[in-house]
Design a protein around this motif. Sequence first.
Motif, PDB file in Angstrom:
ATOM      1  N   ILE A 151      49.761  18.769  45.203  1.00 32.56           N
ATOM      2  CA  ILE A 151      50.765  18.841  46.479  1.00 32.56           C
ATOM      3  C   ILE A 151      51.506  17.510  46.324  1.00 32.56           C
ATOM      4  O   ILE A 151      50.973  16.536  46.048  1.00 32.56           O
ATOM      5  CB  ILE A 151      49.760  18.875  47.713  1.00 32.56           C
ATOM      6  CG1 ILE A 151      50.919  19.218  49.198  1.00 32.56           C
ATOM      7  CG2 ILE A 151      48.597  18.127  48.265  1.00 32.56           C
ATOM      8  CD1 ILE A 151      50.327  19.424  50.092  1.00 32.56           C
ATOM      9  N   PHE A 152      52.479  16.905  46.623  1.00 30.95           N
ATOM     10  CA  PHE A 152      53.676  16.226  46.966  1.00 30.95           C
ATOM     11  C   PHE A 152      53.449  15.970  48.756  1.00 30.95           C
ATOM     12  O   PHE A 152      54.274  16.279  49.144  1.00 30.95           O
ATOM     13  CB  PHE A 152      54.870  15.893  46.169  1.00 30.95           C
ATOM     14  CG  PHE A 152      54.589  16.642  44.977  1.00 30.95           C
ATOM     15  CD1 PHE A 152      54.147  16.173  44.201  1.00 30.95           C
ATOM     16  CD2 PHE A 152      54.722  17.675  44.628  1.00 30.95           C
ATOM     17  CE1 PHE A 152      53.896  16.068  42.606  1.00 30.95           C
ATOM     18  CE2 PHE A 152      55.099  17.869  43.090  1.00 30.95           C
ATOM     19  CZ  PHE A 152      54.556  17.035  42.427  1.00 30.95           C
ATOM     20  N   PRO A 153      52.863  14.989  49.527  1.00 30.40           N
ATOM     21  CA  PRO A 153      52.620  14.381  50.711  1.00 30.40           C
ATOM     22  C   PRO A 153      53.443  14.540  51.410  1.00 30.40           C
ATOM     23  O   PRO A 153      53.641  14.062  52.494  1.00 30.40           O
ATOM     24  CB  PRO A 153      51.148  13.712  50.375  1.00 30.40           C
ATOM     25  CG  PRO A 153      50.533  13.209  49.437  1.00 30.40           C
ATOM     26  CD  PRO A 153      51.865  14.083  48.097  1.00 30.40           C
ATOM     27  N   GLY A 169      50.734  18.049  56.386  1.00 34.25           N
ATOM     28  CA  GLY A 169      50.049  19.085  56.178  1.00 34.25           C
ATOM     29  C   GLY A 169      49.104  18.923  54.958  1.00 34.25           C
ATOM     30  O   GLY A 169      47.923  19.812  55.034  1.00 34.25           O
ATOM     31  N   THR A 170      48.598  18.069  54.216  1.00 33.85           N
ATOM     32  CA  THR A 170      47.587  17.736  53.715  1.00 33.85           C
ATOM     33  C   THR A 170      46.421  17.165  54.158  1.00 33.85           C
ATOM     34  O   THR A 170      45.429  17.884  53.586  1.00 33.85           O
ATOM     35  CB  THR A 170      47.960  16.158  52.848  1.00 33.85           C
ATOM     36  OG1 THR A 170      49.339  16.415  51.658  1.00 33.85           O
ATOM     37  CG2 THR A 170      47.043  16.276  51.460  1.00 33.85           C
ATOM     38  N   ALA A 171      46.934  16.207  55.738  1.00 30.78           N
ATOM     39  CA  ALA A 171      45.624  16.107  56.336  1.00 30.78           C
ATOM     40  C   ALA A 171      45.099  17.246  56.729  1.00 30.78           C
ATOM     41  O   ALA A 171      43.594  17.702  57.381  1.00 30.78           O
ATOM     42  CB  ALA A 171      45.752  14.639  57.367  1.00 30.78           C
ATOM     43  N   VAL A 182      42.029  13.982  45.397  1.00 27.07           N
ATOM     44  CA  VAL A 182      42.602  12.782  44.623  1.00 27.07           C
ATOM     45  C   VAL A 182      43.672  12.290  44.521  1.00 27.07           C
ATOM     46  O   VAL A 182      44.927  13.081  44.439  1.00 27.07           O
ATOM     47  CB  VAL A 182      42.485  13.396  43.085  1.00 27.07           C
ATOM     48  CG1 VAL A 182      42.376  12.247  42.119  1.00 27.07           C
ATOM     49  CG2 VAL A 182      40.745  13.363  42.886  1.00 27.07           C
ATOM     50  N   PRO A 183      43.963  11.038  45.145  1.00 26.79           N
ATOM     51  CA  PRO A 183      45.996  10.430  44.894  1.00 26.79           C
ATOM     52  C   PRO A 183      45.806   9.978  43.541  1.00 26.79           C
ATOM     53  O   PRO A 183      45.605   9.493  42.847  1.00 26.79           O
ATOM     54  CB  PRO A 183      45.756   9.218  46.006  1.00 26.79           C
ATOM     55  CG  PRO A 183      43.587   8.726  46.567  1.00 26.79           C
ATOM     56  CD  PRO A 183      43.255   9.585  45.673  1.00 26.79           C
ATOM     57  N   VAL A 184      47.084  10.089  43.479  1.00 26.14           N
ATOM     58  CA  VAL A 184      47.675   9.563  42.047  1.00 26.14           C
ATOM     59  C   VAL A 184      49.173   8.893  42.441  1.00 26.14           C
ATOM     60  O   VAL A 184      50.271   9.288  43.552  1.00 26.14           O
ATOM     61  CB  VAL A 184      48.720  11.433  41.559  1.00 26.14           C
ATOM     62  CG1 VAL A 184      49.273  10.773  40.447  1.00 26.14           C
ATOM     63  CG2 VAL A 184      47.284  12.143  41.264  1.00 26.14           C
ATOM     64  N   ALA A 185      49.134   7.645  41.900  1.00 31.15           N
ATOM     65  CA  ALA A 185      50.640   6.670  41.849  1.00 31.15           C
ATOM     66  C   ALA A 185      51.023   6.684  41.014  1.00 31.15           C
ATOM     67  O   ALA A 185      50.571   7.220  39.569  1.00 31.15           O
ATOM     68  CB  ALA A 185      49.952   5.565  42.249  1.00 31.15           C
ATOM     69  N   LEU A 225      44.895   8.393  52.887  1.00 26.44           N
ATOM     70  CA  LEU A 225      45.889   8.504  51.548  1.00 26.44           C
ATOM     71  C   LEU A 225      47.537   7.750  51.313  1.00 26.44           C
ATOM     72  O   LEU A 225      47.554   7.142  50.584  1.00 26.44           O
ATOM     73  CB  LEU A 225      45.739  10.049  52.261  1.00 26.44           C
ATOM     74  CG  LEU A 225      46.953  10.261  51.045  1.00 26.44           C
ATOM     75  CD1 LEU A 225      46.361  11.229  49.553  1.00 26.44           C
ATOM     76  CD2 LEU A 225      47.447  11.947  50.977  1.00 26.44           C
ATOM     77  N   ALA A 226      48.191   7.360  52.212  1.00 24.81           N
ATOM     78  CA  ALA A 226      48.960   6.922  52.177  1.00 24.81           C
ATOM     79  C   ALA A 226      49.111   5.221  51.671  1.00 24.81           C
ATOM     80  O   ALA A 226      49.382   4.299  50.609  1.00 24.81           O
ATOM     81  CB  ALA A 226      49.962   6.545  53.410  1.00 24.81           C
ATOM     82  N   ALA A 227      48.196   4.875  51.953  1.00 26.47           N
ATOM     83  CA  ALA A 227      47.260   3.211  51.924  1.00 26.47           C
ATOM     84  C   ALA A 227      47.097   3.344  50.313  1.00 26.47           C
ATOM     85  O   ALA A 227      47.392   2.789  49.224  1.00 26.47           O
ATOM     86  CB  ALA A 227      46.334   2.538  52.231  1.00 26.47           C
TER      87      ALA A 227
END
Length: 272
Positions: A151-153, A169-171, A182-185, A225-227
């Motif tokens: 997903i792209f949050p 939605g991701t939450a 798994v966060p992806v930067a 997640l955002a952080a």
Amino acid sequence: MLVQAIRSLLFYLLYLGQTAVLAILVGLDAKLRGRTGFGWAVARYWAACNLFLLRWVVGIRSDVKGMENIPDGPCIIAAKHMSDWDIFAILPHTRRPAFIAKKELMDIPFFGWAARVFDTIRIDRSLGGEAIPAMTEEARAALARGCRIVIFPEGTRKAALAPPDYRFGTARLYAELGVPVVPVALDSGLYWGRRSLVLWPGTARARFLPPIAPGLPAEAFHAALAAAIEGETGRLILGAYERGLASPIPPEMRERLEALRAQLSAENTTTS
């Protein structure tokens, strides 16, 4: 600039042309035979071929790290989204991905048929908050089939250093499904801008970060997640800027980069 514009045009012709042909082939196969190994083989080829074209036609190399952070079992992969490069770079490491995509894409002939072969989960944005329960049930079924949810949050592509806009939605998925996220930067927008017709040479980077374990309250997860994504994305972008970018840097973008440099420097001073 002219040479890079010509290289970009050639890439787009090859990329869009082969995407259309492959979507038709996979879509027809799906209509005739249902889900087969042919579709996934084509998807792997499509991703690898586009990364090859980006490297040799426009000069965009790829650097993807942190795959050891992806759990063996079911999980959600939540990635920053700046360009189509993100899909090519993430797809090979997802085993059996179930991308969450806009319903409108699924209604396109051939493309929509092909997308269903790849376990794509539809979200109807016109329904607002009512779209979340249906998306959640489709995601739960995909996990049961052995998929990893992708997903792209923020819900859409964002320009590099644009103000973040993480949807809830991701939450909701995290709370309902009870699996790690798994966060992806990444920093691909520096080379393939959101509305730019010209692609610029350089090395696009993506980092799979340590997973967020299930069990956090939804609000706490949303903030974490955002952080995680924004923090590492900022470091990737600043690193690319300091190494030198081939693309022109508008004054507003340069101001944001300098502000980011000051922010990260202050954070490093505080933690040292």
